[in-house]
Design an enzyme around this catalytic site. Structure first.
Site: not given
Lengths: 203, 328
Positions: A7-11, A117, A21
């Protein structure tokens, strides 16, 4: 451990039946800010995932948060993101789905949980249930303003991502939201106000 | 394809711009003049400035291009979003020239102008655009026939936030370069970080930064540094979110705040780490300018759009996603 998502902030890694996460460091921001954002969001996410489940909203069960708090371990929820399903659905099925999403959002707000979000990327259709994920930008708040902004994020994501079905989906969502949340009235009024306050709005 | 020469008039805020382009994308002239800034922008005074300077600036632009008004085949102007009095100056000038010389008229969305000139002047093909300026903060991508806004500010624009901060502390105007310079000698102090999904809010940050700078014992350099670091990290984060969400492979920067070297560095780092292309147009077309309006006018006209006089009413809150993109 197998990488299943970036994702944008996490794998996201899959390990047996568990998802790991990991909020990864971002080199573009100063280390102090980077650490603060990753740890507060991970801890907050763990808390809100559990709170949401108690409020009647399906979420993955949290097993562990590591120390210093940048990695979350939770149950794997198999199924597609709601975002990926919408265009291939019939109109009736889609309305039912958004009505249910509205109900779930209403349950969150009734319990004063702000998701932060709300988008169809952060919902997983697993079996007959819809799971809400990604609470990292969320908070606990009774404020009408926070709830109105939460709905605005959702409304705008429909406009940008599901523009063909925007009106139909929003209407069904609001129906479900109102039904599940007795305090919906003032929140919807505030939503309209926040929109008008913005830099851009139509009419 | 037949060559067309277009005159573009830009006046959405404190800057007046006149650009002349041909349909091959050559910029023949691109003049700007802005109202000298003391405090914030006063819409009526800015409009007065534009009205007084429009004719001389037009003459200079025609001179640069080596053309006369009779050589112009299309007129484009910013219809919005922007400050009403300023927009009306450009609109009235465009209509007058159109009527007087019998030249077709096209009203352009200012934000789309930034995107299209960026696509013309860089290698970006289908970018996610980060548009940051005094009055605007948007993350935009082309999707389903329109430029859709994936993220935007929920209150004030980033440029407005920094300028207002500088004004609150009498650092001088325009605030952007001053804050950027001071920030080079600063270190981090915590300030509120507000991201709502892919949207942003800067008003809380502005209040907190102003308060921190007025607090005894705090260095102004540190507050400037942290204001930039916090605001730009927020912007970079929503850009990354939008990039992941839209699956675009390029980032294009646009708008006056895009000249900030720290912001460029942060967005470039993010794009590299995601394997996305990173593009910044040359300085003369980065901030508000007439060339971007002329070029977008050419694209629109080429796809069959001409506006009748009654279709040229200005729109102060003209949304990027209101425009049906017929030229892509």
């Amino acid at each position: 451990m197998r990488l299943i998502g970036r994702g944008a902030e996490a794998n996201l890694y899959l390990e047996g039946e568990e998802v790991v996460k990991e909020r990864i460091p971002k080199n573009y921001r100063v280390p102090e800010l980077d650490r603060m954002l990753r740890t507060t969001r991970t801890r907050r996410e763990a808390r809100l995932l559990s709170a949401a489940r108690r409020a009647g909203v399906p979420t993955p069960v949290v097993y562990d948060v590591d120390n210093p708090g940048t990695t979350l371990r939770m149950a794997h929820v198999p199924g597609p993101q709601v975002k990926k399903e919408i265009d291939s659905m019939g109109s009736k099925e889609r309305k039912n789905l958004f009505r249910r999403i509205g109900e779930l959002a209403g349950r969150l707000h009734r319990a004063h949980i702000i998701h932060g979000d709300l988008t169809t990327s952060n919902m997983i259709h697993s079996g007959k249930r819809i799971f809400f994920i990604d609470f990292g930008l969320g908070e606990i708040s009774e404020a009408v303003e926070a709830k109105g902004t939460d709905l605005l994020v959702f409304k705008k994501s429909l406009r940008s991502t599901h523009h063909e079905h925007e009106d139909e989906c929003l209407e069904a969502f609001m129906e479900g939201y109102r039904e599940a949340y007795p305090g919906a009235g003032p929140v919807l009024e505030r939503l309209a106000e926040i929109e008008k306050r913005g830099r851009y709005f139509v009419r | 394809m037949e060559k067309v020469i277009c005159l573009g008039i830009e006046a959405t805020a404190e800057k007046l711009g006149i650009g002349i382009l041909d349909s091959e994308g050559n910029i023949l002239a691109n003049r700007t003049k802005h109202q000298p800034l003391k405090g914030g922008i006063h819409p009526r005074e800015a409009a007065q400035h534009h009205a007084e300077n429009l004719r001389p600036l037009l003459d200079l632009a025609l001179q640069d291009a080596g053309l006369a008004m009779g050589d112009i085949e299309l007129i484009a102007f910013s219809r919005g979003p922007g400050m009403g009095p300023c927009l009306r100056v450009a609109a009235v000038a465009a209509r007058t020239l159109s009527l007087k010389h019998g030249i077709p008229l096209v009203g352009v969305n200012h934000c789309i102008g930034h995107i299209e000139i960026g696509r013309l002047k860089t290698e970006a093909k289908d970018p996610l655009t980060l548009y940051v300026s005094g009055g605007n903060t948007q993350v935009i991508a082309f999707e389903g026939g329109r430029y859709r806004v994936f993220g935007e500010t929920l209150d004030i624009a980033i440029g407005n936030c920094i300028d207002q901060f500088a004004r609150n502390l009498d650092l001088g105007a325009p605030g952007g370069p001053v804050v950027e310079r001071l920030a080079r000698k600063g270190s981090y102090v915590p300030l509120p970080y507000t991201v709502k999904g892919m949207d942003l809010s800067f008003s809380g940050l502005l209040t907190a930064a102003t308060g921190a700078a007025r607090t005894e014992g705090n260095r102004i350099e540190d507050v400037c540094f942290s204001l930039q670091e916090t605001a730009f990290a927020m912007i970079t984060e929503v850009t990354e979110r939008a990039l992941a969400h839209t699956e675009k492979e390029e980032v294009l920067m646009a708008g006056g705040v895009a000249v900030n070297s720290r912001l460029q560095e942060m967005v470039r780092t993010m794009a590299r780490e995601r394997g996305a292309g990173f593009f910044v147009p040359p300085g003369d077309v980065l901030g508000d300018n007439g060339a971007m309006i002329a070029w977008t006018g050419i694209l629109m006209h080429r796809s069959g759009i001409t506006h009748r006089l009654e279709e040229t009413r200005v729109e102060q809150r003209y949304r990027t996603d209101q425009v049906e993109v017929t030229w892509r």
